[in-house]
Design an enzyme around this catalytic site. Structure first.
Site, PDB file in Angstrom:
ATOM      1  N   CYS A  35       0.817  -1.306  -0.061  1.00  0.00           N
ATOM      2  CA  CYS A  35       0.073  -0.234  -0.064  1.00  0.00           C
ATOM      3  C   CYS A  35       0.990   1.239   0.032  1.00  0.00           C
ATOM      4  CB  CYS A  35      -0.993  -0.068   1.137  1.00  0.00           C
ATOM      5  SG  CYS A  35      -0.056   0.092   2.727  1.00  0.00           S
ATOM      6  N   CYS A 104      -2.299  -2.704   8.673  1.00  0.00           N
ATOM      7  CA  CYS A 104      -2.065  -1.482   9.233  1.00  0.00           C
ATOM      8  C   CYS A 104      -1.552  -1.430  10.786  1.00  0.00           C
ATOM      9  CB  CYS A 104      -3.364  -0.358   9.019  1.00  0.00           C
ATOM     10  SG  CYS A 104      -4.551  -0.679   7.396  1.00  0.00           S
TER      11      CYS A 104
HETATM   12 FE1  FES Z   1      -1.712  -0.011   4.291  1.00  0.00          FE
HETATM   13 FE2  FES Z   1      -3.264   0.935   5.941  1.00  0.00          FE
HETATM   14  S1  FES Z   1      -3.906   0.550   3.801  1.00  0.00           S
HETATM   15  S2  FES Z   1      -1.462   0.708   6.236  1.00  0.00           S
END
Ligand code: FES
Length: 145
Positions: A35, A104
């Site tokens: 991400c 996360c």
């Molecule tokens: Fe990757 Fe939250 S979407 S840390």
């Protein structure tokens, strides 16, 4: 049921311990290559206790809420307790995260571990390298590029 708990929303909207500690005793930066989110943790340690902690997170709402909650969980705690913090404990304290957002909370665990490793390294404190196995240090990634 709402996707995010009230606690997640609270810590996302009013994150605790945001910022930088200039003379930090340990700094750790963790990132997720998928991400692209990055979390940086600063620790001030006095007599083996986390006397202050701040974070900077360039990431999603769950990453911000996880950082905020994680800093609250380790503030004022002995170093050993902070080292034992798991992403599961952070998630539970937030009353859960959606499954696709669990990574996360992993960033929070990893950034804290890396900040402690930095503290151990700077002070010549011995530690078990197994404790940090699999934790990717973003700062050294950047140096290698
Ligand atoms: Fe990757 Fe939250 S979407 S840390």
């Amino acid at each position: 049921m709402a996707l995010y708990s009230d606690k997640v929303m609270d810590h996302f909207r009013n994150p605790r311990n945001v910022g930088v500690i200039e003379d930090a005793d340990g700094v750790g930066e963790a990132g997720n290559p998928v991400c692209g989110d990055i979390m940086k943790i600063y620790l001030k340690i006095d007599d083996d206790v986390i006397s202050d902690v701040k974070f900077e997170t360039f990431g999603c709402g769950s990453a911000i809420a996880s950082s905020s909650m994680a800093t609250e969980l380790i503030k004022g705690k002995p170093v050993e307790e902070a080292a034992a913090l798991t992403n599961k404990a952070v998630t539970e304290a937030l009353d859960g995260l959606p499954i696709h957002k669990l990574h996360c909370s992993v960033l929070a665990e990893e950034a804290i571990k890396l900040a402690l490793k930095d503290y151990y390294d700077k002070n010549g404190i011995p530690y078990d390298p197994e404790e940090f196995k699999g934790v990717v240090d973003c700062a050294s990634c950047a140096e290698n590029h």
